[in-house]
Motif scaffolding. Structure first.
Motif, PDB file in Angstrom:
ATOM      1  N   THR A 197       0.846  -1.191   0.000  1.00 27.04           N
ATOM      2  CA  THR A 197       0.000   0.000   0.000  1.00 27.04           C
ATOM      3  C   THR A 197       0.880   1.239   0.000  1.00 27.04           C
ATOM      4  OG1 THR A 197      -1.766  -1.124   1.216  1.00 27.04           O
ATOM      5  CG2 THR A 197      -1.763   1.285   1.264  1.00 27.04           C
ATOM      6  N   ALA A 198       0.588   2.183  -0.874  1.00 28.08           N
ATOM      7  CA  ALA A 198       1.376   3.406  -0.943  1.00 28.08           C
ATOM      8  C   ALA A 198       1.094   4.288   0.266  1.00 28.08           C
ATOM      9  CB  ALA A 198       1.074   4.177  -2.219  1.00 28.08           C
ATOM     10  N   GLY A 199       2.150   4.853   0.841  1.00 31.06           N
ATOM     11  CA  GLY A 199       1.995   5.749   1.978  1.00 31.06           C
ATOM     12  C   GLY A 199       3.303   5.876   2.712  1.00 31.06           C
ATOM     13  N   PHE A 200       3.249   6.518   3.872  1.00 30.77           N
ATOM     14  CA  PHE A 200       4.449   6.620   4.699  1.00 30.77           C
ATOM     15  C   PHE A 200       4.097   6.367   6.152  1.00 30.77           C
ATOM     16  CE2 PHE A 200       7.170   9.002   7.616  1.00 30.77           C
ATOM     17  CZ  PHE A 200       8.362   8.322   7.369  1.00 30.77           C
ATOM     18  N   GLU A 201       4.650   5.278   6.679  1.00 31.98           N
ATOM     19  CA  GLU A 201       4.581   4.998   8.110  1.00 31.98           C
ATOM     20  C   GLU A 201       5.455   3.781   8.388  1.00 31.98           C
ATOM     21  OE1 GLU A 201       0.758   2.166   8.902  1.00 31.98           O
ATOM     22  OE2 GLU A 201       0.304   4.292   8.636  1.00 31.98           O
ATOM     23  N   GLY A 202       5.660   3.511   9.676  1.00 36.83           N
ATOM     24  CA  GLY A 202       6.343   2.284  10.057  1.00 36.83           C
ATOM     25  C   GLY A 202       7.739   2.431  10.598  1.00 36.83           C
ATOM     26  N   ASP A 203       8.300   3.652  10.595  1.00 36.62           N
ATOM     27  CA  ASP A 203       9.655   3.812  11.112  1.00 36.62           C
ATOM     28  C   ASP A 203       9.750   3.300  12.546  1.00 36.62           C
ATOM     29  OD1 ASP A 203      10.748   4.782   8.832  1.00 36.62           O
ATOM     30  OD2 ASP A 203      10.936   6.857   9.495  1.00 36.62           O
ATOM     31  N   GLY A 204      10.830   2.579  12.813  1.00 31.23           N
ATOM     32  CA  GLY A 204      11.048   2.017  14.141  1.00 31.23           C
ATOM     33  C   GLY A 204      10.451   0.643  14.324  1.00 31.23           C
ATOM     34  N   GLY A 205       9.765   0.144  13.303  1.00 32.10           N
ATOM     35  CA  GLY A 205       9.144  -1.168  13.381  1.00 32.10           C
ATOM     36  C   GLY A 205       9.613  -2.063  12.251  1.00 32.10           C
ATOM     37  N   PRO A 206       9.011  -3.235  12.115  1.00 36.08           N
ATOM     38  CA  PRO A 206       9.412  -4.172  11.051  1.00 36.08           C
ATOM     39  C   PRO A 206       9.213  -3.560   9.661  1.00 36.08           C
ATOM     40  CG  PRO A 206       8.026  -5.257  12.689  1.00 36.08           C
ATOM     41  CD  PRO A 206       7.955  -3.795  12.980  1.00 36.08           C
ATOM     42  N   ALA A 207      10.221  -3.690   8.824  1.00 37.71           N
ATOM     43  CA  ALA A 207      10.157  -3.110   7.480  1.00 37.71           C
ATOM     44  C   ALA A 207       9.021  -3.701   6.668  1.00 37.71           C
ATOM     45  CB  ALA A 207      11.483  -3.319   6.762  1.00 37.71           C
ATOM     46  N   VAL A 208       8.695  -4.958   6.903  1.00 33.83           N
ATOM     47  CA  VAL A 208       7.641  -5.598   6.108  1.00 33.83           C
ATOM     48  C   VAL A 208       6.264  -5.046   6.450  1.00 33.83           C
ATOM     49  CG1 VAL A 208       8.904  -7.739   5.676  1.00 33.83           C
ATOM     50  CG2 VAL A 208       7.528  -7.499   7.765  1.00 33.83           C
ATOM     51  N   GLU A 209       6.155  -4.307   7.567  1.00 30.94           N
ATOM     52  CA  GLU A 209       4.874  -3.718   7.945  1.00 30.94           C
ATOM     53  C   GLU A 209       4.822  -2.218   7.668  1.00 30.94           C
ATOM     54  OE1 GLU A 209       4.168  -4.702  12.015  1.00 30.94           O
ATOM     55  OE2 GLU A 209       4.373  -6.869  11.682  1.00 30.94           O
ATOM     56  N   ALA A 210       5.895  -1.684   7.098  1.00 31.75           N
ATOM     57  CA  ALA A 210       5.967  -0.253   6.806  1.00 31.75           C
ATOM     58  C   ALA A 210       5.254   0.060   5.493  1.00 31.75           C
ATOM     59  CB  ALA A 210       7.414   0.200   6.742  1.00 31.75           C
ATOM     60  N   LEU A 211       4.984   1.351   5.270  1.00 31.12           N
ATOM     61  CA  LEU A 211       4.432   1.806   4.008  1.00 31.12           C
ATOM     62  C   LEU A 211       5.507   2.568   3.245  1.00 31.12           C
ATOM     63  CD1 LEU A 211       0.853   3.105   4.945  1.00 31.12           C
ATOM     64  CD2 LEU A 211       1.572   0.801   4.268  1.00 31.12           C
ATOM     65  N   LEU A 212       5.664   2.247   1.964  1.00 29.00           N
ATOM     66  CA  LEU A 212       6.564   2.928   1.048  1.00 29.00           C
ATOM     67  C   LEU A 212       5.725   3.525  -0.073  1.00 29.00           C
ATOM     68  CD1 LEU A 212       9.274   0.109   0.627  1.00 29.00           C
ATOM     69  CD2 LEU A 212       9.185   1.864   2.398  1.00 29.00           C
ATOM     70  N   ASP A 213       6.354   4.407  -0.842  1.00 26.03           N
ATOM     71  CA  ASP A 213       5.651   4.995  -1.987  1.00 26.03           C
ATOM     72  C   ASP A 213       6.570   4.962  -3.203  1.00 26.03           C
ATOM     73  OD1 ASP A 213       4.126   6.380  -3.794  1.00 26.03           O
ATOM     74  OD2 ASP A 213       3.814   8.142  -2.537  1.00 26.03           O
ATOM     75  N   ALA A 214       6.327   4.009  -4.080  1.00 20.15           N
ATOM     76  CA  ALA A 214       7.044   3.871  -5.350  1.00 20.15           C
ATOM     77  C   ALA A 214       8.558   3.910  -5.181  1.00 20.15           C
ATOM     78  CB  ALA A 214       6.602   4.939  -6.339  1.00 20.15           C
ATOM     79  N   PRO A 215       9.146   3.033  -4.355  1.00 18.96           N
ATOM     80  CA  PRO A 215      10.607   3.029  -4.198  1.00 18.96           C
ATOM     81  C   PRO A 215      11.285   2.644  -5.505  1.00 18.96           C
ATOM     82  CG  PRO A 215       9.674   1.036  -3.257  1.00 18.96           C
ATOM     83  CD  PRO A 215       8.514   1.916  -3.639  1.00 18.96           C
ATOM     84  N   GLU A 216      12.321   3.397  -5.888  1.00 24.80           N
ATOM     85  CA  GLU A 216      12.981   3.150  -7.169  1.00 24.80           C
ATOM     86  C   GLU A 216      14.413   2.666  -7.024  1.00 24.80           C
ATOM     87  OE1 GLU A 216      12.582   6.259 -10.031  1.00 24.80           O
ATOM     88  OE2 GLU A 216      10.483   6.613  -9.562  1.00 24.80           O
ATOM     89  N   GLY A 217      15.023   2.829  -5.839  1.00 25.78           N
ATOM     90  CA  GLY A 217      16.420   2.451  -5.687  1.00 25.78           C
ATOM     91  C   GLY A 217      16.649   1.629  -4.445  1.00 25.78           C
ATOM     92  N   VAL A 218      17.627   0.731  -4.516  1.00 25.83           N
ATOM     93  CA  VAL A 218      17.974  -0.110  -3.373  1.00 25.83           C
ATOM     94  C   VAL A 218      19.466  -0.403  -3.440  1.00 25.83           C
ATOM     95  CG1 VAL A 218      17.354  -2.215  -4.658  1.00 25.83           C
ATOM     96  CG2 VAL A 218      17.417  -2.269  -2.149  1.00 25.83           C
ATOM     97  N   ALA A 219      20.113  -0.475  -2.274  1.00 22.52           N
ATOM     98  CA  ALA A 219      21.543  -0.786  -2.210  1.00 22.52           C
ATOM     99  C   ALA A 219      21.817  -1.519  -0.902  1.00 22.52           C
ATOM    100  CB  ALA A 219      22.400   0.480  -2.302  1.00 22.52           C
ATOM    101  N   ALA A 220      22.693  -2.515  -0.956  1.00 20.11           N
ATOM    102  CA  ALA A 220      23.052  -3.293   0.221  1.00 20.11           C
ATOM    103  C   ALA A 220      24.350  -2.771   0.815  1.00 20.11           C
ATOM    104  CB  ALA A 220      23.194  -4.770  -0.144  1.00 20.11           C
ATOM    105  N   GLY A 221      24.314  -2.420   2.104  1.00 20.72           N
ATOM    106  CA  GLY A 221      25.493  -1.906   2.774  1.00 20.72           C
ATOM    107  C   GLY A 221      26.425  -3.014   3.227  1.00 20.72           C
ATOM    108  N   VAL A 222      27.609  -2.617   3.651  1.00 18.08           N
ATOM    109  CA  VAL A 222      28.619  -3.605   4.045  1.00 18.08           C
ATOM    110  C   VAL A 222      28.359  -4.146   5.440  1.00 18.08           C
ATOM    111  CG1 VAL A 222      30.377  -2.643   2.541  1.00 18.08           C
ATOM    112  CG2 VAL A 222      30.128  -1.740   4.857  1.00 18.08           C
ATOM    113  N   GLY A 223      27.527  -3.477   6.230  1.00 22.03           N
ATOM    114  CA  GLY A 223      27.268  -3.922   7.595  1.00 22.03           C
ATOM    115  C   GLY A 223      25.978  -4.694   7.759  1.00 22.03           C
ATOM    116  N   GLY A 224      25.369  -5.099   6.660  1.00 26.54           N
ATOM    117  CA  GLY A 224      24.133  -5.859   6.728  1.00 26.54           C
ATOM    118  C   GLY A 224      22.885  -5.029   6.547  1.00 26.54           C
TER     119      GLY A 224
END
Length: 596
Positions: A542-569
């Motif tokens: 679902t498009a929106g913004f919420e969820g900071d501080g909680g599980p990422a799978v339960e957060a709301l994003l809005d059309a994310p276009e970029g992703v990158a994996a850091g060296v610390g996990g």
């Protein structure tokens, strides 16, 4: 007066010469039989005053108001040398391609953005009232590169008098409520703008009343049918509420992908123009907040994020806590859509708007790596700087220094070798979904965008228009690793090749064999494990913004276009629609670290 340019039901327009300024002008004269109707005269003069007050280059300018000896009022306007869009449609042979239609749509959106920001509804958008300005208009193109669209004839605009009545509205371009004499809002203009695009594409006048498809869809490409149906809906609540959303969907419909939300940037630009007209002073901070981050990359210093509307690449410290952004580069001539970091710290930037790939060296100097700036395809086996690209939207760099470019508009992946020579690495140039299990050079892609290259040489490709993620192995063979070639949001917990994605735009890998996918159309990020199983990683869908501080799978994003994996996990997300850079920790907790 030199000659008659055109006649309508209420006025005529003449080409004339201003002998004082030594320039051609257009003179609009009210019809003689209407001079006795005071309400019509006042509406005619109100149009002139409205145009005078707008004072923007995307609207025909008024220079003088007067009255002929016969008593007919007139006003003197700019003469737009390219003539009306209607005249060009009649004189230019053939139908325009998608790039030309996009240029026209962007210009129309900018013009509407200007007037809407001033609280004006034009009320009579049609090819006869759109004028083309430019320096090279004598060729065979309807709307050449560099042309400007200028809005004219505001006689039915809100604020310009309402006495001409609903029957003066242009059938086929006017929404049903206008034909019934109802009040207008900006959706009346987006309805008419959709009808203009339909006219340009099909070569026929738009249907009167009903949806954009109800009146017959012959000649409309399948991608534009839904766009026209929404844009010309009988229900104003179903239409595009703004010029920005209208232009965004036009671009997505023509290209079968979601590009950056550039129309938002166009409307922001129009807003700034309108603000200048109204005398508003806007202060811009030295390090502005994010607007539309589209790509993230990991550097030795932290995290980089590209923001095309800001014309900037910014840098943040790595981690999961909120951080301050610093500007790595800010260049008004660059719109950085995708970024990648080389072994020596150099940053490569895909600039789809300017058909180039740039390089930012550690000392901050910027140079061109690939592309002449002219859209097209050519230059293979020669210097990359002399090659032509078409809206490149993705870059990746191998450990050996090879630069991979998603040449999106050409449906190809190009490679620039360490010696600076460019070649086609994948894609035949055709738009389609064929070729798995064989040579990547012979395969077809549809608007590929995000790229990620592994130390092994495997190149992962977000094949956006096909709704899949594919990989080209070191031997040059292409296969699909996620998606079935149709849009949807299913398949978590099962083989990724059986899942459905929706316009994935970003892809990244980590050192453990996981592949992260920015599933843009589904407002999610998903992860493919080394055994080929796909799972939810961030976002509920679902498009929106919420969820900071909680599980990422339960957060709301809005059309994310970029992703990158850091060296610390941790994994970093360009949460594009929310204007935020977010981080997901190793234990799956999501946090905004910049923007908002």
């Amino acid at each position: 007066m030199i000659r008659l340019l055109g006649t309508g039901g209420f006025s005529s327009v003449f080409l004339a010469r201003d002998t004082e300024l030594d320039v051609d002008v257009a003179v609009k004269v009210l019809a003689d039989n209407l001079t006795g109707r005071e309400e019509v005269v006042q509406a005619f003069l109100a149009e002139a005053r409205l145009l005078r007050d707008v004072a923007d280059s995307r609207v025909v300018a008024v220079h003088d108001i007067g009255q002929l000896e016969s008593g007919q009022p007139y006003f003197v306007m700019d003469y737009v040398e390219g003539g009306s869009l209607a005249a060009r449609l009649d004189s230019v042979g053939g139908r325009p391609g998608s790039e030309e239609i996009l240029r026209l749509g962007r210009e129309l959106a900018l013009g509407l953005g200007v007037v809407h920001q001033l609280g004006i509804v034009h009320g009579d958008i049609k090819p006869e009232n759109l004028f083309v300005r430019g320096t090279d208009l004598g060729g065979t193109e309807l709307f050449p590169l560099g042309a400007r669209l200028v809005l004219g004839d505001f006689g039915l605009a809100t604020g310009a008098g309402d006495t001409e009545g609903p029957l003066a509205a242009s059938r086929g371009y006017a929404p049903p409520e206008q034909l019934r004499g109802g009040e207008l809002d900006p959706t009346a203009d987006t309805y008419a703008a959709t009808a203009v695009i339909r006219r340009v594409v099909t070569g026929r006048p738009p249907p009167v009343g009903g949806s954009g498809v109800a009146g017959g869809s012959a000649g409309l490409p399948s991608g534009l049918r839904a766009f026209c149906a929404r844009g010309m809906s009988e229900r104003r609540g179903d239409r595009y509420a703004s010029a920005g959303s209208w232009a965004e969907d036009l671009e997505a419909s023509l290209t079968r992908r979601r590009l950056w939300r550039r129309p938002l940037a166009w409307v922001v630009a129009a807003t700034l123009t309108a603000a200048a007209v109204l005398g508003v002073v806007m202060l811009v901070p030295s390090t502005p907040p994010l607007e539309e981050p589209t790509s993230v990359a990991i550097s030795s210093e932290g995290v980089l994020v590209a923001d095309p509307p800001l014309h900037q690449v910014l840098e943040a410290a790595s981690g999961t806590d909120p951080v301050e952004l610093s500007v790595l580069v800010s260049d008004e001539t660059m719109e950085p859509g995708s970024i990648a970091v080389g072994a020596s710290g150099e940053v490569f930037v895909a600039d789809a708007v300017h058909n180039r790939v740039h390089r930012i060296d550690p000392d901050g100097s910027v140079s061109s790596v690939a592309g002449t700036g002219e859209a097209g395809f050519g230059g293979d086996d020669g210097p990359a700087k002399d090659a032509r690209l078409n809206s490149p939207e993705g870059v990746a760099v191998s450990d050996g220094g090879d630069l991979y470019i998603a040449d999106t508009g050409n449906n190809r992946i190009r490679r620039v070798r360490a010696d600076g020579v460019i070649e086609t690495y994948a894609g035949s140039g055709g738009s389609g979904y064929v070729g798995d299990g064989s040579s990547a050079r012979d395969a077809e892609f549809a608007a590929p965008s995000g790229l990620a290259v592994e130390p092994s040489g495997d190149l992962y490709i977000a094949d956006t228009g096909n709704n899949v993620v594919r990989v080209v192995d070191a031997g040059g063979v292409v296969t699909t690793v996620a998606g079935r070639g149709e849009s949807g949001d299913t398949g978590d917990g099962a083989p990724a090749v059986d899942a459905l994605l929706d316009a994935p735009e970003g892809v990244a890998t980590d050192g453990d064999g996981n592949v992260y996918v920015a599933d843009t159309g589904n407002n999610r990020v998903r992860v493919i494990s080394p055994d080929g199983v796909i799972a939810a990683f961030a976002g509920t869908g679902t498009a929106g913004f919420e969820g900071d501080g909680g599980p990422a799978v339960e957060a709301l994003l809005d059309a994310p276009e970029g992703v990158a994996a850091g060296v610390g996990g941790e994994v970093y997300l360009a949460d594009t629609g929310n204007g935020r850079l977010r981080s997901v920790s190793g234990n799956g907790v999501i946090t905004t670290i910049a923007g908002g």
